[in-house]
Write an enzyme that holds these catalytic residues in place. Sequence first.
Site, PDB file in Angstrom:
ATOM      1  N   ARG A  48       0.849  -1.208   0.000  1.00  0.00           N
ATOM      2  CA  ARG A  48       0.000   0.000   0.000  1.00  0.00           C
ATOM      3  C   ARG A  48       0.883   1.255   0.000  1.00  0.00           C
ATOM      4  NH1 ARG A  48      -3.221  -3.331   3.708  1.00  0.00           N
ATOM      5  NH2 ARG A  48      -2.066  -2.428   5.458  1.00  0.00           N
ATOM      6  N   LYS A 138     -13.083  14.041   4.515  1.00  0.00           N
ATOM      7  CA  LYS A 138     -14.167  13.524   3.680  1.00  0.00           C
ATOM      8  C   LYS A 138     -14.999  12.506   4.447  1.00  0.00           C
ATOM      9  CE  LYS A 138     -14.382   9.978   0.959  1.00  0.00           C
ATOM     10  NZ  LYS A 138     -14.137   8.945  -0.064  1.00  0.00           N
ATOM     11  N   GLU A 179     -20.018  14.095   1.120  1.00  0.00           N
ATOM     12  CA  GLU A 179     -20.225  13.167  -0.011  1.00  0.00           C
ATOM     13  C   GLU A 179     -21.472  12.299   0.175  1.00  0.00           C
ATOM     14  OE1 GLU A 179     -17.033  10.323  -0.666  1.00  0.00           O
ATOM     15  OE2 GLU A 179     -17.904   9.650  -2.559  1.00  0.00           O
ATOM     16  N   LYS A 221     -19.388  16.684  -2.676  1.00  0.00           N
ATOM     17  CA  LYS A 221     -18.902  15.624  -3.572  1.00  0.00           C
ATOM     18  C   LYS A 221     -20.063  14.706  -3.934  1.00  0.00           C
ATOM     19  CE  LYS A 221     -15.520  11.878  -3.885  1.00  0.00           C
ATOM     20  NZ  LYS A 221     -14.133  11.490  -3.634  1.00  0.00           N
TER      21      LYS A 221
HETATM   22  P1  13P Z   1     -14.577   6.837  -7.010  1.00  0.00           P
HETATM   23  O1  13P Z   1     -14.226   8.017  -7.886  1.00  0.00           O
HETATM   24  O2  13P Z   1     -13.794   5.607  -7.353  1.00  0.00           O
HETATM   25  O3  13P Z   1     -16.046   6.621  -6.898  1.00  0.00           O
HETATM   26  O4  13P Z   1     -14.062   7.196  -5.553  1.00  0.00           O
HETATM   27  C1  13P Z   1     -14.325   8.440  -5.045  1.00  0.00           C
HETATM   28  C2  13P Z   1     -14.456   8.359  -3.581  1.00  0.00           C
HETATM   29  O5  13P Z   1     -13.750   9.009  -2.857  1.00  0.00           O
HETATM   30  C3  13P Z   1     -15.509   7.493  -3.014  1.00  0.00           C
HETATM   31  O6  13P Z   1     -15.676   7.782  -1.661  1.00  0.00           O
END
Ligand code: 13P
Length: 334
Positions: A48, A138, A179, A221
């Site tokens: 990772r 986030k 998000e 988001k």
């Molecule tokens: P994806 O663009 O692969 O959907 O991932 C964005 C993300 O941060 C999901 O939480």
Amino acid sequence: MPNSSSPLDATAQALVAPGKGILAADESFPTIEKRFKPLDIPANEESRRAYRETLFTTAGLGEFISGAILFDETLRQTAHAGTRLVEILQKQGILPGIKVDHGTAGLPNFPDEKMTEGLDGLRERLREYHGLGARFTKWRAVLTVSEVLPSLTCIEVNAYRLALFASLSQEAGLVPIVEPEILMDGDHTLARCEEVASITLRTVFAALSAHRVRLEAMLLKPAMVLPGVDCQQSATEEEIATHTVRCLRRTVPAAVPGIVFLSGGQSPTQATQRLTAINRAAAGPWALSFSFGRALQESSLSTWHGKAENIPAAQTALLYSARQNSAAVKARSV
Ligand code: 13P
């Protein structure tokens, strides 16, 4: 003066600086394992680290990428040569961010619906993350679409958790990325997706307002407004752009500086083309940019394939994706 700007506003604006977007590299342990497995890359701390180091040391990445969202482990990791990964990002002019939710759990009494967890101890974790160099956060909520889903209860519980997360982040001097992801799974139409996205965003902004979140110091988001992957009726890029922009204009306050889309399982090409169409159709006060995970990383990860000799090619692939999406953001005419 209530309208005077706060230092957090500047961070939010920097994340959506013209032509720039966010690299979401915050895959949790199970998610990164899911990405590595098809390529036979073992998922361990070293692999990772090697992968994230490959991404972050890409020369010139800062021209297109304003911020990178990290997972807890990555925020604490040092690169091969002993420099912290956070410092590598900072030297590229990329702001380090951190995913702070703990993933989803079933919503009791609502089969097939999820609530996002991670509020316990969040205030303390945020303080620590700020000390480790994070400047934004986030939290991802997920909503499943069908003829009857999502339930209002699911939308509300997730909206209030997003709002608490956002207010705690601002208290800790961190810009929250809110998000609420509407999933692409299912056979719902573009119109149904717009309906669900509209109700969700209205509820989320009502909760943010109730919690006195400073809209100038956050980013949204969302997913693009799309038909479900099993929907019989396909939609053109222009239709997707029209529905997405209309939904956002009706629901997202003008004080929010930027909207950064997730890619959500679209192919990298689709995500970029649709982001271009959205910016061409753009009418609204906010920047419309990207915070892609898979769509930015897919070709880079498969090129790297866990092998040191592939690092230069993997970095070329990442830089290409970042440049393409930057160009999509710049397609906006107004
Ligand atoms: P994806 O663009 O692969 O959907 O991932 C964005 C993300 O941060 C999901 O939480």
